[in-house]
Write an enzyme that holds these catalytic residues in place. Structure first.
Site, PDB file in Angstrom:
ATOM      1  CD1 TRP A 281      -2.653   1.632   0.422  1.00  0.00           C
ATOM      2  CD2 TRP A 281      -2.016   1.935   2.554  1.00  0.00           C
ATOM      3  NE1 TRP A 281      -3.364   2.680   0.940  1.00  0.00           N
ATOM      4  CE2 TRP A 281      -2.992   2.897   2.238  1.00  0.00           C
ATOM      5  CE3 TRP A 281      -1.469   1.931   3.843  1.00  0.00           C
ATOM      6  CZ2 TRP A 281      -3.443   3.842   3.156  1.00  0.00           C
ATOM      7  CZ3 TRP A 281      -1.905   2.866   4.753  1.00  0.00           C
ATOM      8  CH2 TRP A 281      -2.879   3.806   4.412  1.00  0.00           C
TER       9      TRP A 281
ATOM     10  CG  ASP B  44      -2.288  -2.526   7.190  1.00  0.00           C
ATOM     11  OD1 ASP B  44      -3.461  -2.469   7.625  1.00  0.00           O
ATOM     12  OD2 ASP B  44      -1.835  -1.719   6.353  1.00  0.00           O
TER      13      ASP B  44
ATOM     14  CE  LYS C  64     -10.315   0.468   2.887  1.00  0.00           C
ATOM     15  NZ  LYS C  64      -9.324   0.543   1.877  1.00  0.00           N
TER      16      LYS C  64
HETATM   17  N1  KET Z   1      -3.814  -0.516   5.127  1.00  0.00           N
HETATM   18  C1  KET Z   1      -4.034  -0.940   3.884  1.00  0.00           C
HETATM   19  C2  KET Z   1      -3.351  -2.156   3.399  1.00  0.00           C
HETATM   20  C3  KET Z   1      -4.926  -0.224   3.078  1.00  0.00           C
HETATM   21  O1  KET Z   1      -5.146  -0.679   1.860  1.00  0.00           O
HETATM   22  C4  KET Z   1      -5.563   0.929   3.559  1.00  0.00           C
HETATM   23  C5  KET Z   1      -6.447   1.718   2.693  1.00  0.00           C
HETATM   24  C6  KET Z   1      -5.296   1.307   4.891  1.00  0.00           C
HETATM   25  C7  KET Z   1      -4.410   0.556   5.641  1.00  0.00           C
HETATM   26  C8  KET Z   1      -5.915   2.503   5.547  1.00  0.00           C
HETATM   27  O2  KET Z   1      -7.246   2.572   5.552  1.00  0.00           O
HETATM   28  P1  KET Z   1      -8.025   3.531   6.563  1.00  0.00           P
HETATM   29  O3  KET Z   1      -9.017   4.207   5.725  1.00  0.00           O
HETATM   30  O4  KET Z   1      -7.039   4.479   7.189  1.00  0.00           O
HETATM   31  O5  KET Z   1      -8.614   2.602   7.558  1.00  0.00           O
HETATM   32  N2  KET Z   1      -6.435   1.587   1.424  1.00  0.00           N
HETATM   33  C9  KET Z   1      -7.306   2.240   0.445  1.00  0.00           C
HETATM   34  C10 KET Z   1      -7.642   3.670   0.697  1.00  0.00           C
HETATM   35  C11 KET Z   1      -6.448   4.573   0.884  1.00  0.00           C
HETATM   36  O6  KET Z   1      -5.488   4.513   0.127  1.00  0.00           O
HETATM   37  O7  KET Z   1      -6.531   5.391   1.830  1.00  0.00           O
HETATM   38  C12 KET Z   1      -6.723   2.021  -0.952  1.00  0.00           C
HETATM   39  O8  KET Z   1      -5.640   1.421  -1.083  1.00  0.00           O
HETATM   40  O9  KET Z   1      -7.371   2.413  -1.926  1.00  0.00           O
END
Ligand code: KET
Length: 451
Positions: free
Chosen positions: A180, A261, A297
């Protein structure tokens, strides 16, 4: 002498007025000064901003895709950038169970809006630990885990990393290649030094297990290792349970510290328990680890920013001291977390009926994504699109790592108004039966016309 307002007062208004006066008294023509007054009270400052050296920063590689998408007037535009669930109608989804929980909260007149403690809502923390480590986890029973509510997955990673940078003897974290996009930035800014380990093999579109073992095998003892608990982002490739077991043995034998994560629990397989297997294996051996959980998610609570950081320790005493230090990380960062999202999660996790309803809605989201995989794969087969596309079905979670290169991605955006990250990742959750043919046409054109 220049006139001064306020005689020594340092209020922002006085400073602005003084700056305005200085500007006016240095203007060469009286006409200029009248113009700048009548145009706007601030327009005269534009050239001498103390920030005039600031260069424009780049858009975020993931969230910037949405910015570009929003600017596109085409009626056929399709956003497959950010990992955010959409319905068959292409609309964001608020889960029914979330609506119900929110209604309960609104109806409860005893609820107040006081600050939460620094570590967040106690019941939320307890239930979050149960969700990821399992209701029967000995580590929970033995009080060896500290769980603190944080600002979604990102905030949990950041708090965990800040804690490690302050209190852990090794400041190097190994992240998978690729990973990510935000991981490197979060960990660097927290004060860790970031290295990578081999993870994905573009030739097989699968796991580079040998490379992974070699790289972790040569990492310095005690190094931190970031592991995606399930549904690896962006590749959609996870180790098998046997491979996880090998990784665990290697990491424990070298004293490497796992930092999980977990942003997609429930999205990989549709089962909350199955998707937490990797984490539970590492906790079952009695060793220590960290886990960052996100409800963005799996409960669709993206904008509520609700998540949790857990640190599993060897003893209850260590866990409680670790928690006291986490509070010192959190307090100057954002003081304490928001109450609403955590209250929704707690209402759902505590109630058997709501919990069951959640698992059904979660499974439905996971199943719709899987059905999109099959539809896209069928559509490419129907078009005889060159190449092996079986990975679309094999990969799991929200994303397909298509293998399309950045030129092909740019072509698809320009000619077909399809938005995705430049590494060729598409969010399957953004697709619907209606948009699959458009995407298949675009992929077909990209691979046949752009090298
Ligand atoms: N870890 C991973 C692996 C991840 O894909 C995301 C979000 C997060 C943590 C953080 O998510 P949060 O919203 O802070 O709980 N991924 C998607 C959104 C982004 O980039 O913020 C994405 O990869 O599209």
């Amino acid at each position: 002498m220049r006139p001064e307002f306020g005689h020594g007062s340092s209020s922002a208004t006085d400073r602005r007025l003084n700056a305005l006066l200085r500007h006016l008294s240095s203007s060469s023509s009286p006409m200029d000064s009248r113009d700048s007054i009548s145009a706007s009270p601030t327009s005269g400052f534009q050239n001498d901003s103390v920030f005039s050296h600031v260069v424009r920063g780049p858009e975020d590689p993931i969230l910037g895709v949405t910015v570009a998408y929003n600017k596109d007037p085409s009626p056929n535009k399709l956003n497959l950038g950010v990992g955010a669930y959409r319905t068959e109608e292409g609309k964001p989804l608020v889960l029914n169970v979330v609506r119900k929980a929110e209604q309960q909260l609104v109806n409860d007149r005893s609820r107040i809006k006081e600050y939460l403690p620094i570590v967040g809502l106690a019941e939320f923390n307890k239930l979050s630990a149960k969700l990821i480590f399992g209701a029967d986890s000995p580590a929970i029973r033995e009080n060896r885990i500290t769980t603190v509510q944080c600002l979604s997955g990102t905030g949990s990673l950041r708090v965990g990393a800040e804690f490690l940078a302050k209190h852990y003897h090794q400041r190097t974290i190994y992240i998978p290649l690729p990973t990510w996009g935000n991981h490197t930035k979060v960990f660097n800014l927290a004060g860790l030094s970031v290295k990578s380990y081999r993870y994905y093999d573009p030739a097989t579109r699968g796991l580079n297990f040998q490379g992974l073992l070699e790289d972790l095998g040569s990492a310095p003892s005690g190094a931190i290792v970031l592991l995606h608990a399930c549904a690896h982002n962006p590749t959609g490739v996870d180790p098998t349970l046997d491979q996880w077991e090998r990784i665990r043995q290697l990491m424990r034998s070298k004293g490497l510290l796992p930092f999980f994560d977990s942003a997609y629990q429930g999205f990989a397989s549709g089962s909350l328990d199955a998707d937490a297997q990797s984490v539970r294996m590492f906790v079952a051996d009695g060793g220590e680890c960290l886990a960052a959980q996100s409800y963005a998610k799996n409960m669709g609570l993206y904008g509520e920013r609700v998540g949790a950081l857990s640190i599993v320790c060897k003893t209850a005493d260590v866990a409680s001291r670790v928690e006291s230090q986490l509070k010192l990380v959190i307090r100057p960062m954002y003081s304490n977390p928001p109450i609403h999202g955590a209250s929704i999660v707690a209402a759902i996790l505590r109630d058997r009926n709501l919990y069951n309803e959640w698992t059904i809605e979660l499974k439905a989201m996971a199943d719709r994504i899987i059905s999109m995989r099959h539809q896209l794969s069928d559509a490419l087969r129907a078009r005889s699109t060159p190449g092996d596309w079986s990975h679309i079905i094999k990969q799991i979670g929200m994303f397909t790592f298509t293998g399309l290169n950045s030129k092909q991605v740019a072509f698809m955006t320009k000619e077909y108004h399809i938005y995705m990250t430049s590494d060729g990742r598409i969010s399957m959750a953004g697709l619907s039966s209606k948009t699959v043919p458009h995407l298949a046409d675009a992929i077909h054109a990209a691979v046949t016309r752009v090298v």
